[in-house]
Write an enzyme that holds these catalytic residues in place. Structure first.
Site, PDB file in Angstrom:
ATOM      1  N   GLY A 164       0.629  -1.149  -0.011  1.00 46.38           N
ATOM      2  CA  GLY A 164      -0.076   0.013   0.043  1.00 46.38           C
ATOM      3  C   GLY A 164       0.842   1.342  -0.110  1.00 46.38           C
ATOM      4  O   GLY A 164       0.429   2.161  -0.720  1.00 46.38           O
ATOM      5  N   ASP A 198      -5.033   3.110  10.718  1.00 42.83           N
ATOM      6  CA  ASP A 198      -6.493   2.949  11.103  1.00 42.83           C
ATOM      7  C   ASP A 198      -6.416   2.535  12.625  1.00 42.83           C
ATOM      8  O   ASP A 198      -6.402   3.372  13.501  1.00 42.83           O
ATOM      9  CB  ASP A 198      -6.754   1.858  10.119  1.00 42.83           C
ATOM     10  CG  ASP A 198      -8.185   1.478  10.284  1.00 42.83           C
ATOM     11  OD1 ASP A 198      -8.717   2.176  11.221  1.00 42.83           O
ATOM     12  OD2 ASP A 198      -8.796   0.882   9.462  1.00 42.83           O
TER      13      ASP A 198
END
Length: 180
Positions: free
Chosen positions: A50, A108
């Site tokens: 990512g 997150d």
């Protein structure tokens, strides 16, 4: 069309952050990080897959001596964190005595960033270890974990594009969109 693509229940929705906005913020982050490491050799470690898009653009804004490493870890399946951090790369890069900037796409729950930082500190002994994330979700992260540099704060929504994916798809989008 591959069968898995036809069955994909998620697609790009409303654009949350356009390509120009992302580019401008990454350039600003690069300038801030360059000041912090001025005159020092820096090793950037991107969490693969990512963060590679973010790291590549960020590296273009860091002058001077910069090394690059990628570390493959995984914690997501579908749209949620599994709670288990899997290191898919052994051995870890040699970071002993180096100034290290760990780059991730999104903060997150904080579990991945915390686990990677702890393992790098324990097993590779960097001189310094700081963090940069493109996105930080506005929700409680593990024990209030914060990155040293953050590109954007976003809501608690699932996003795709600019390296962020759903089951390996949509990383290629030049913007970040809400998944629908």
């Amino acid at each position: 069309m591959p069968p898995e693509a036809a069955a994909t229940p998620i697609a790009p929705g409303r654009v949350l952050l356009g390509a120009e906005i992302i580019a401008r913020r990454v350039e600003e982050l690069g300038a801030e990080i360059a000041v912090a490491y001025q005159g020092r050799e820096l090793t950037v470690v991107a969490l693969y897959n990512g963060a590679v898009f973010f790291a590549a653009d960020l590296l273009r804004h860091l002058p001077g001596a910069v090394r690059f490493e990628a570390l493959c870890v995984a914690s997501y399946e579908g749209t949620g964190s599994t709670g288990t951090i899997r290191f898919r790369q052994e051995p870890l890069p040699d970071l002993a005595g180096r100034d290290v900037l760990l780059v991730d796409d999104i903060l997150d729950t904080g579990q991945t960033l915390r686990a990677v930082c702890q393992r790098l500190q324990a097993e590779t002994a960097p001189a310094t270890l700081r963090t940069a994330v493109l996105l930080h979700k506005q929700r409680a992260t593990a024990a209030g974990l914060r990155a040293d540099w953050t590109g954007f704060e976003i809501g608690d929504e699932f996003v795709i594009g600019y390296g962020l994916d759903f089951n390996g798809l949509y990383r290629n989008l030049p913007y970040i969109a809400l998944a629908k």
